[in-house]
Design a protein around this motif. Structure first.
Motif, PDB file in Angstrom:
ATOM      1  N   ALA A 104      -8.328  -5.654   5.573  1.00  0.00           N
ATOM      2  CA  ALA A 104      -6.964  -5.247   5.211  1.00  0.00           C
ATOM      3  C   ALA A 104      -6.043  -5.196   6.435  1.00  0.00           C
ATOM      4  O   ALA A 104      -4.880  -4.813   6.325  1.00  0.00           O
ATOM      5  CB  ALA A 104      -7.012  -3.874   4.533  1.00  0.00           C
ATOM      6  N   LEU A 105      -6.566  -5.558   7.598  1.00  0.00           N
ATOM      7  CA  LEU A 105      -5.752  -5.505   8.826  1.00  0.00           C
ATOM      8  C   LEU A 105      -5.103  -6.871   9.100  1.00  0.00           C
ATOM      9  O   LEU A 105      -5.706  -7.916   8.846  1.00  0.00           O
ATOM     10  CB  LEU A 105      -6.623  -5.119  10.028  1.00  0.00           C
ATOM     11  N   TYR A 110       0.813  -1.220   0.000  1.00  0.00           N
ATOM     12  CA  TYR A 110       0.000   0.000   0.000  1.00  0.00           C
ATOM     13  C   TYR A 110       0.850   1.276   0.000  1.00  0.00           C
ATOM     14  O   TYR A 110       0.307   2.373  -0.024  1.00  0.00           O
ATOM     15  CB  TYR A 110      -0.939   0.018   1.216  1.00  0.00           C
ATOM     16  N   GLY A 151      -9.631   4.040   6.552  1.00  0.00           N
ATOM     17  CA  GLY A 151      -9.059   3.470   5.323  1.00  0.00           C
ATOM     18  C   GLY A 151      -9.788   3.930   4.078  1.00  0.00           C
ATOM     19  O   GLY A 151     -10.392   3.105   3.375  1.00  0.00           O
ATOM     20  N   PRO A 152      -9.730   5.242   3.747  1.00  0.00           N
ATOM     21  CA  PRO A 152     -10.534   5.744   2.608  1.00  0.00           C
ATOM     22  C   PRO A 152     -10.008   5.366   1.228  1.00  0.00           C
ATOM     23  O   PRO A 152     -10.620   5.758   0.230  1.00  0.00           O
ATOM     24  CB  PRO A 152     -10.484   7.274   2.793  1.00  0.00           C
ATOM     25  N   ILE A 182      -6.441   0.132  -6.055  1.00  0.00           N
ATOM     26  CA  ILE A 182      -7.902   0.038  -6.155  1.00  0.00           C
ATOM     27  C   ILE A 182      -8.398   0.631  -7.476  1.00  0.00           C
ATOM     28  O   ILE A 182      -8.036   1.753  -7.820  1.00  0.00           O
ATOM     29  CB  ILE A 182      -8.572   0.778  -4.971  1.00  0.00           C
ATOM     30  N   PHE A 232      -7.784  -4.728  -7.415  1.00  0.00           N
ATOM     31  CA  PHE A 232      -9.154  -5.066  -7.016  1.00  0.00           C
ATOM     32  C   PHE A 232     -10.015  -3.801  -7.057  1.00  0.00           C
ATOM     33  O   PHE A 232      -9.491  -2.681  -7.064  1.00  0.00           O
ATOM     34  CB  PHE A 232      -9.189  -5.692  -5.605  1.00  0.00           C
ATOM     35  N   GLU A 289     -14.083   8.241   8.463  1.00  0.00           N
ATOM     36  CA  GLU A 289     -13.919   7.098   7.547  1.00  0.00           C
ATOM     37  C   GLU A 289     -12.561   6.451   7.812  1.00  0.00           C
ATOM     38  O   GLU A 289     -11.519   7.106   7.814  1.00  0.00           O
ATOM     39  CB  GLU A 289     -14.038   7.514   6.071  1.00  0.00           C
TER      40      GLU A 289
HETATM   41  C1  LIG Z   1      -8.942  -2.533   0.848  1.00  0.00           C
HETATM   42  S1  LIG Z   1      -8.589  -0.852   0.966  1.00  0.00           S
HETATM   43  C2  LIG Z   1     -10.230  -0.153   0.975  1.00  0.00           C
HETATM   44  C3  LIG Z   1     -10.246   1.276   0.536  1.00  0.00           C
HETATM   45  C4  LIG Z   1     -11.595   1.993   0.507  1.00  0.00           C
HETATM   46  N1  LIG Z   1     -12.264   1.955   1.780  1.00  0.00           N
HETATM   47  C5  LIG Z   1     -12.500   1.463  -0.583  1.00  0.00           C
HETATM   48  O1  LIG Z   1     -13.527   0.868  -0.243  1.00  0.00           O
HETATM   49  O2  LIG Z   1     -12.177   1.643  -1.750  1.00  0.00           O
HETATM   50  C6  LIG Z   1      -8.063  -0.675   2.657  1.00  0.00           C
HETATM   51  C7  LIG Z   1      -7.742   0.743   3.073  1.00  0.00           C
HETATM   52  O3  LIG Z   1      -7.449   0.763   4.482  1.00  0.00           O
HETATM   53  C8  LIG Z   1      -6.202   1.435   4.697  1.00  0.00           C
HETATM   54  N2  LIG Z   1      -5.641   0.919   5.952  1.00  0.00           N
HETATM   55  C9  LIG Z   1      -5.245  -0.329   6.218  1.00  0.00           C
HETATM   56  N3  LIG Z   1      -4.822  -0.446   7.494  1.00  0.00           N
HETATM   57  C10 LIG Z   1      -5.014   0.752   8.062  1.00  0.00           C
HETATM   58  C11 LIG Z   1      -4.820   1.260   9.372  1.00  0.00           C
HETATM   59  N4  LIG Z   1      -4.342   0.514  10.342  1.00  0.00           N
HETATM   60  N5  LIG Z   1      -5.140   2.551   9.608  1.00  0.00           N
HETATM   61  C12 LIG Z   1      -5.658   3.333   8.612  1.00  0.00           C
HETATM   62  N6  LIG Z   1      -5.850   2.914   7.351  1.00  0.00           N
HETATM   63  C13 LIG Z   1      -5.531   1.645   7.081  1.00  0.00           C
HETATM   64  C14 LIG Z   1      -5.437   1.105   3.434  1.00  0.00           C
HETATM   65  O4  LIG Z   1      -4.307   1.886   3.250  1.00  0.00           O
HETATM   66  C15 LIG Z   1      -6.527   1.350   2.399  1.00  0.00           C
HETATM   67  O5  LIG Z   1      -6.770   2.713   2.213  1.00  0.00           O
END
Ligand SMILES: C[S@@+](CC[C@H](N)C(=O)[O-])C[C@H]1O[C@@H](n2cnc3c(N)ncnc32)[C@H](O)[C@@H]1O
Length: 354
Positions: free
Chosen positions: A153-154, A32, A81-82, A38, A44, A79
């Motif tokens: 995504a975590l 990332y 993880g935008p 995305i 994806f 929001e």
């Molecule tokens: C699978 S993407 C989904 C993006 C968006 N929500 C969408 O539906 O298109 C996961 C998002 O969560 C962010 N992310 C993952 N772990 C995070 C964390 N611990 N804190 C903040 N953002 C995080 C990623 O960088 C990414 O922007």
């Protein structure tokens, strides 16, 4: 480029959650941190990019919840993880049409990837929006948290029962090139204490959402103190029995988890049964878990599509309904994606769920 040496640094092996964290979010080499994955040209696609109507329904749901909270003069929308910012842009557009709500509104975005944050900052120029680095920065409320494909995504841990002994899954690095999974004996008391749950009952395999629990705990404190709730959209299952759902995705296809490290996504399916237990344990009210298709239908998405396309030509109509089908049909995102809503105890709000 082989990023394995940078991800393992001085270590020969890493617990699965640390491996995922570094493979996805290493500041320089993580998946990332290097590109926007995305969209049609990425690896994806997510609901807000498939159709703006998804974001419109989320926006209307937020306004209705705010009304249920008796229209507080200040309301945070957070929001998590935008991504590339599409959902937030749609929310801003819809919110601006509701004057009293819009005057009360502050939007906060939490994004871990510096690369994606820059994309968001370029796109989202509204003065209502601020980026935060942690949930703890939210000092007042009420607050409505929104997450689309955030929890999957975590990083997670995995445990497996072998000959009546629990083992934790690790990733081992061989000669800075090859990666293999291996297992070390584990003491489940640590995770039991951490989750305040007994997870091992009736399981032979556990997927433990360690980071999700940390986030849910922080979020629960804000909601209980300042009021509000959280709505999440994510793929997953409701069965009690857990299964290995770890997967890697590259260019809209599944890929091997230990190949293309740093260049392909690593995700898992949410076990919503476990999520529900965690939420109830945090002393919050869980309104329900429903399928994305049902939620969108109850929110009136079809009616909205009919209105939008009333005077449209065939091509526009076909495009709108094709996108709706992707979001709603049970063979596509409609069933596997679930919507979960929880809030402070005492406020009954079930729009989209009942
Ligand atoms: C699978 S993407 C989904 C993006 C968006 N929500 C969408 O539906 O298109 C996961 C998002 O969560 C962010 N992310 C993952 N772990 C995070 C964390 N611990 N804190 C903040 N953002 C995080 C990623 O960088 C990414 O922007």
């Amino acid at each position: 480029m082989n990023v394995i040496p940078q991800i393992f640094k001085d270590k020969k092996s890493l617990p699965l959650n640390i491996f995922i964290d570094r493979a996805l979010y290493n500041k320089k080499y993580g998946y990332y941190s290097k590109k926007n994955p995305i969209g049609a040209k990425g690896d994806f696609i997510t609901a807000p990019l498939i159709s703006e109507l998804f974001g419109e329904m989320v926006a209307i749901w937020c306004i209705a919840f705010w009304e249920k909270l008796k229209k507080p003069k200040n309301i945070n929308i957070v929001e998590l993880g935008p991504g590339e910012g599409s959902l937030c842009l749609t929310l801003i557009k819809v919110f601006s049409r509701f004057k009293i709500f819009n005057n009360a509104l502050k939007i906060k975005l939490l994004e871990k990837s510096k690369f994606l944050r820059k994309i968001q900052e370029k796109k989202i120029t509204s003065k209502k929006v601020r980026w935060i680095k942690s949930i703890e920065e939210i000092k007042n409320g009420p607050t409505i948290f929104i997450a689309n494909e955030f929890f999957d995504a975590l990083p997670i841990k995995q445990f497996v029962l072998k000959k009546k002994i629990w083992h934790e899954r690790f990733v081992k690095c061989i000669n800075d090139e090859k990666l293999i999974f291996y297992y070390k004996k584990a003491n489940l008391n640590n995770i039991k204490h951490f989750a305040r749950l007994s997870l091992a009952k009736k399981q032979k395999f556990i997927e433990f959402p360690i980071e999700a629990i940390k986030y849910l705990t922080s979020i629960s404190k804000i909601i209980k103190k300042h009021d509000g709730g959280m709505i999440c959209f994510d793929y997953g299952y409701k069965k009690i029995k857990m299964s290995d759902s770890l997967q890697s995705v590259k260019k809209h296809n599944y890929s091997k988890i230990l190949l293309n490290v740093g260049n392909s996504d690593i995700t898992h399916h949410i076990n919503f049964n476990l999520f529900s237990k965690i939420i109830r344990n945090l002393d919050l009210h869980l309104e329900g878990i429903t399928e994305q298709g049902i939620f969108l239908q109850k929110m009136g998405i079809i009616h909205r599509a009919n209105m939008l396309t009333k005077n449209a030509n065939f091509n526009v109509k076909a495009d709108v309904y094709y996108r709706l089908k992707r979001l709603m049909s049970r063979g596509e995102m409609g069933k596997i994606f679930k919507v979960i809503f929880f809030n402070k105890k005492g406020v009954k709000f079930n729009l989209g769920f009942k």
